[in-house]
Design a protein around this motif. Structure first.
Motif, short mmCIF file in Angstrom:
data_model
loop_
_atom_site.label_atom_id
_atom_site.label_comp_id
_atom_site.label_asym_id
_atom_site.label_seq_id
_atom_site.Cartn_x
_atom_site.Cartn_y
_atom_site.Cartn_z
N ILE A 34 0.84 -1.20 0.00
CA ILE A 34 0.00 0.00 0.00
C ILE A 34 0.87 1.25 0.00
CG2 ILE A 34 -1.72 1.34 1.28
CD1 ILE A 34 -2.73 -1.32 2.46
N VAL A 35 1.87 1.28 0.88
CA VAL A 35 2.75 2.45 0.98
C VAL A 35 3.44 2.73 -0.34
CG1 VAL A 35 4.88 3.30 2.06
CG2 VAL A 35 3.12 2.24 3.47
N SER A 36 4.00 1.70 -0.97
CA SER A 36 4.72 1.93 -2.23
C SER A 36 3.78 2.41 -3.34
CB SER A 36 5.48 0.68 -2.66
OG SER A 36 4.58 -0.35 -3.00
N ILE A 37 2.58 1.86 -3.41
CA ILE A 37 1.63 2.26 -4.45
C ILE A 37 1.14 3.69 -4.21
CG2 ILE A 37 -0.69 1.81 -5.38
CD1 ILE A 37 -0.01 -1.20 -5.02
N LEU A 38 0.84 4.04 -2.96
CA LEU A 38 0.39 5.40 -2.67
C LEU A 38 1.48 6.42 -3.00
CD1 LEU A 38 -1.57 4.99 0.69
CD2 LEU A 38 -2.49 5.25 -1.61
N ASN A 39 2.72 6.12 -2.64
CA ASN A 39 3.83 7.04 -2.96
C ASN A 39 4.02 7.17 -4.47
OD1 ASN A 39 4.52 7.78 -0.33
ND2 ASN A 39 5.79 5.97 -0.07
N GLU A 40 3.86 6.07 -5.18
CA GLU A 40 4.04 6.08 -6.63
C GLU A 40 2.94 6.88 -7.33
OE1 GLU A 40 3.44 2.82 -10.14
OE2 GLU A 40 4.51 2.18 -8.33
N ILE A 41 1.70 6.69 -6.93
CA ILE A 41 0.58 7.32 -7.63
C ILE A 41 0.32 8.75 -7.15
CG2 ILE A 41 -1.92 7.19 -8.02
CD1 ILE A 41 -1.61 4.13 -8.06
N LEU A 42 0.44 9.00 -5.85
CA LEU A 42 0.09 10.32 -5.32
C LEU A 42 1.28 11.22 -5.02
CD1 LEU A 42 -2.77 9.31 -2.84
CD2 LEU A 42 -2.97 10.23 -5.16
N GLY A 43 2.49 10.70 -5.16
CA GLY A 43 3.67 11.50 -4.87
C GLY A 43 3.73 12.77 -5.70
N GLY A 44 3.79 13.92 -5.03
CA GLY A 44 3.91 15.20 -5.71
C GLY A 44 2.62 15.74 -6.33
N LYS A 45 1.51 15.08 -6.10
CA LYS A 45 0.24 15.53 -6.70
C LYS A 45 -0.45 16.55 -5.80
CE LYS A 45 -0.36 12.39 -10.19
NZ LYS A 45 -0.41 10.99 -10.09
N LEU A 46 -1.18 17.46 -6.43
CA LEU A 46 -2.02 18.42 -5.72
C LEU A 46 -3.46 17.97 -5.84
CD1 LEU A 46 -0.44 21.78 -6.96
CD2 LEU A 46 -0.06 20.63 -4.78
N TYR A 47 -4.27 18.27 -4.83
CA TYR A 47 -5.67 17.86 -4.84
C TYR A 47 -6.38 18.47 -6.04
CZ TYR A 47 -10.47 17.05 -3.45
OH TYR A 47 -11.77 16.65 -3.43
N TYR A 111 -1.86 8.24 3.58
CA TYR A 111 -0.88 9.06 2.87
C TYR A 111 -1.33 10.51 3.00
CZ TYR A 111 1.70 11.24 -0.93
OH TYR A 111 2.50 12.07 -1.67
N MET A 112 -0.40 11.41 3.33
CA MET A 112 -0.73 12.83 3.41
C MET A 112 0.39 13.66 2.82
SD MET A 112 -2.67 13.65 6.96
CE MET A 112 -1.57 12.92 8.14
#
Length: 128
Positions: A34-47, A111-112
């Motif tokens: 879960i941690v790796s997928i969340l970092n990969e998909i949401l890393g650096g994204k803005l809402y 993830y935040m």
């Protein structure tokens, strides 16, 4: 003439009621995925409210596909993803499920970043 011998014990069918230890749902391994997928998909994204729906589906599909590779053959895998905007407010979430505490389990991760939060939970429910 001799009668054919009756079998001492009838053939028994082997029903597996509990998974072997090696195939039990392991929350630690699932949490790492879960941690790796969340970092990969949401890393650096803005809402972005227009993209949240597709991000949620992508995360849920990716997590479910990766968890299935861990070999939980007789488990029903349920993935829940919630994404919201980070505004400094508190959020509380709850889930309920009827399960067997010997075989079923779950893993979750939050993830935040400065713009958004994502709560992801994966439930592994064993089929009898």
């Amino acid at each position: 003439m001799s009668k054919p011998k009756a079998k001492d014990t009838p053939e028994e069918q082997n029903f597996q009621i509990r998974p072997p230890f090696s195939q039990k749902f392991k929350p630690g391994a699932v949490k790492e995925l879960i941690v790796s997928i969340l970092n990969e998909i949401l890393g650096g994204k803005l809402y972005d409210s227009m993209k949240v729906s597709s991000w949620s589906k992508t995360i849920a599909d990716s997590v479910k596909a990766q968890v299935k590779t861990l070999g939980y053959e007789r488990y029903k895998i349920v993935v829940e993803v919630v994404i919201g905007e980070q505004r400094g407010e508190g959020v509380r979430m709850g889930s309920r499920c009827l399960w067997d505490s010997d075989t079923d389990n779950y893993a979750s991760e939050v993830y935040m970043n400065d713009s958004l939060f994502c709560c992801t939970a994966v439930f592994g429910l064993y089929y009898y």
